[in-house]
Design a protein around this motif. Structure first.
Motif, PDB file in Angstrom:
ATOM      1  N   VAL A  53       0.839  -1.202   0.000  1.00 22.96           N
ATOM      2  CA  VAL A  53       0.000   0.000   0.000  1.00 22.96           C
ATOM      3  C   VAL A  53       0.874   1.252   0.000  1.00 22.96           C
ATOM      4  O   VAL A  53       0.668   2.185  -0.774  1.00 22.96           O
ATOM      5  N   VAL A  54       1.881   1.266   0.873  1.00 24.49           N
ATOM      6  CA  VAL A  54       2.779   2.418   0.953  1.00 24.49           C
ATOM      7  C   VAL A  54       3.565   2.559  -0.344  1.00 24.49           C
ATOM      8  O   VAL A  54       3.738   3.665  -0.870  1.00 24.49           O
ATOM      9  N   SER A  55       4.021   1.436  -0.901  1.00 19.11           N
ATOM     10  CA  SER A  55       4.762   1.482  -2.158  1.00 19.11           C
ATOM     11  C   SER A  55       3.906   2.052  -3.280  1.00 19.11           C
ATOM     12  O   SER A  55       4.386   2.815  -4.125  1.00 19.11           O
ATOM     13  N   GLY A  56       2.628   1.681  -3.277  1.00 19.30           N
ATOM     14  CA  GLY A  56       1.735   2.207  -4.303  1.00 19.30           C
ATOM     15  C   GLY A  56       1.559   3.702  -4.199  1.00 19.30           C
ATOM     16  O   GLY A  56       1.586   4.423  -5.202  1.00 19.30           O
ATOM     17  N   LEU A  57       1.384   4.180  -2.961  1.00 20.55           N
ATOM     18  CA  LEU A  57       1.236   5.615  -2.773  1.00 20.55           C
ATOM     19  C   LEU A  57       2.518   6.348  -3.136  1.00 20.55           C
ATOM     20  O   LEU A  57       2.497   7.389  -3.799  1.00 20.55           O
ATOM     21  N   ARG A  58       3.648   5.794  -2.713  1.00 15.42           N
ATOM     22  CA  ARG A  58       4.929   6.420  -3.054  1.00 15.42           C
ATOM     23  C   ARG A  58       5.126   6.497  -4.557  1.00 15.42           C
ATOM     24  O   ARG A  58       5.581   7.518  -5.087  1.00 15.42           O
ATOM     25  N   ALA A  59       4.793   5.423  -5.252  1.00 12.27           N
ATOM     26  CA  ALA A  59       4.944   5.410  -6.701  1.00 12.27           C
ATOM     27  C   ALA A  59       4.061   6.461  -7.368  1.00 12.27           C
ATOM     28  O   ALA A  59       4.480   7.152  -8.303  1.00 12.27           O
ATOM     29  N   ALA A  60       2.832   6.581  -6.867  1.00 13.86           N
ATOM     30  CA  ALA A  60       1.918   7.575  -7.428  1.00 13.86           C
ATOM     31  C   ALA A  60       2.427   8.994  -7.197  1.00 13.86           C
ATOM     32  O   ALA A  60       2.411   9.835  -8.099  1.00 13.86           O
ATOM     33  N   LEU A  61       2.904   9.263  -5.991  1.00 14.12           N
ATOM     34  CA  LEU A  61       3.409  10.595  -5.682  1.00 14.12           C
ATOM     35  C   LEU A  61       4.687  10.901  -6.452  1.00 14.12           C
ATOM     36  O   LEU A  61       4.902  12.034  -6.916  1.00 14.12           O
ATOM     37  N   ALA A  62       5.543   9.889  -6.579  1.00 11.88           N
ATOM     38  CA  ALA A  62       6.778  10.089  -7.339  1.00 11.88           C
ATOM     39  C   ALA A  62       6.465  10.421  -8.790  1.00 11.88           C
ATOM     40  O   ALA A  62       7.122  11.270  -9.409  1.00 11.88           O
ATOM     41  N   ASP A  63       5.440   9.773  -9.328  1.00 12.34           N
ATOM     42  CA  ASP A  63       5.039  10.038 -10.704  1.00 12.34           C
ATOM     43  C   ASP A  63       4.553  11.482 -10.858  1.00 12.34           C
ATOM     44  O   ASP A  63       4.937  12.187 -11.796  1.00 12.34           O
ATOM     45  N   GLY A  64       3.716  11.910  -9.910  1.00 10.76           N
ATOM     46  CA  GLY A  64       3.201  13.279  -9.975  1.00 10.76           C
ATOM     47  C   GLY A  64       4.281  14.323  -9.772  1.00 10.76           C
ATOM     48  O   GLY A  64       4.331  15.337 -10.478  1.00 10.76           O
ATOM     49  N   ALA A  65       5.169  14.082  -8.806  1.00 10.06           N
ATOM     50  CA  ALA A  65       6.236  15.046  -8.541  1.00 10.06           C
ATOM     51  C   ALA A  65       7.206  15.119  -9.708  1.00 10.06           C
ATOM     52  O   ALA A  65       7.684  16.205 -10.076  1.00 10.06           O
ATOM     53  N   SER A  66       7.514  13.962 -10.300  1.00 10.84           N
ATOM     54  CA  SER A  66       8.413  13.936 -11.448  1.00 10.84           C
ATOM     55  C   SER A  66       7.838  14.734 -12.612  1.00 10.84           C
ATOM     56  O   SER A  66       8.554  15.479 -13.293  1.00 10.84           O
TER      57      SER A  66
END
Length: 251
Positions: A53-66
């Motif tokens: 769950v945390v990995s999914g959220l991190r991946a989503a945020l990393a995508d948006g920030a990138s």
């Protein structure tokens, strides 16, 4: 002429003295966390580890920030976007008609362009700090973020990374603006006008600090926009872990 200009500056400054369906992501995540604690969520959610769950959220945020860093950290990232273009400092913007009438229009345009170019160069270097902040996110952080507003993750990033980003941005901005004759002229004028302007509320005569804050505002505004898109349609990120996490939680 210069004394008259300083007077114009001083007088002008003183005078101007998504929803994602019926159930929100926060509610879905709360439901999932309840199942981890022994609640009544379905077995599919129960089988998904917290780490995913945390990995999914991190991946989503990393995508948006990138996406935000890429958008703004390129030539014309700020200057070419009317919504993100850094304006002339408040007092200068409010007295721009007077200054242009006095023959300083070209210098003002050059000064504004220099500020935006500096912000673009600084923002291009934001990635590592943002990524480190995202990677340090805990399960508790993720839970709070998904329970929060449509820009809760953006607010989290600004709270955790804002000071580090400012420290990273300012020397890059200072190095860029130091090469601009327009900025040098601005600093010369404001240094002479400072005794008359220092008591004006909200007055920021430090161009590098001004550009740093404007660059941060622009960066987090775009990250916020990206977050809202992710919350509205997490599968659109194209990330398998994001799709897995949010599709499971939404059931």
């Amino acid at each position: 002429m210069r004394r008259a200009l300083i007077g114009l500056i001083a007088s002008g400054a003183l005078a101007a003295s998504t929803t994602v369906g019926a159930q929100s992501l926060g509610d879905r995540f709360k439901q999932f966390m309840g199942s981890v604690d022994g609640g009544n969520a379905n077995s599919s959610a129960q089988q998904l580890p917290e780490s995913e769950v945390v990995s999914g959220l991190r991946a989503a945020l990393a995508d948006g920030a990138s996406a935000a860093v890429t958008q703004l950290g390129q030539n014309d990232g700020f200057w070419g976007d009317a919504a993100r273009r850094i304006p002339l400092p408040g007092w200068m913007g409010k007295t721009s008609g007077v200054l242009r009438g006095a023959g300083f229009g070209d210098q003002m345009d050059s000064f504004q362009l220099s500020m935006n170019r500096a912000a673009e160069q600084a923002t291009a270097e934001a990635g590592p700090i943002v990524r480190e902040t995202i990677n340090s996110m805990s399960v508790r952080d993720a839970y709070d973020i998904l329970q929060g507003s449509d820009t809760a993750a953006t607010e989290y990033l600004r709270d955790k990374a804002g000071d580090d980003l400012a420290a990273k941005f300012e020397p890059i901005i200072a190095n860029t603006t130091a090469q601009s004759q327009a900025v040098s002229r601005y600093e010369s004028l404001t240094s002479k006008a400072k005794p008359m302007l220092q008591f004006v509320p909200g007055m920021n005569l430090d161009v590098n600090d001004y550009v740093t804050q404007q660059a941060l505002d622009g960066l987090f505004a775009v990250i916020g926009q990206q977050e809202q898109k992710i919350r509205a349609n997490p599968a659109a990120t194209g990330s398998a872990i994001v799709k897995k996490v949010f599709s499971t939680v939404s059931r």
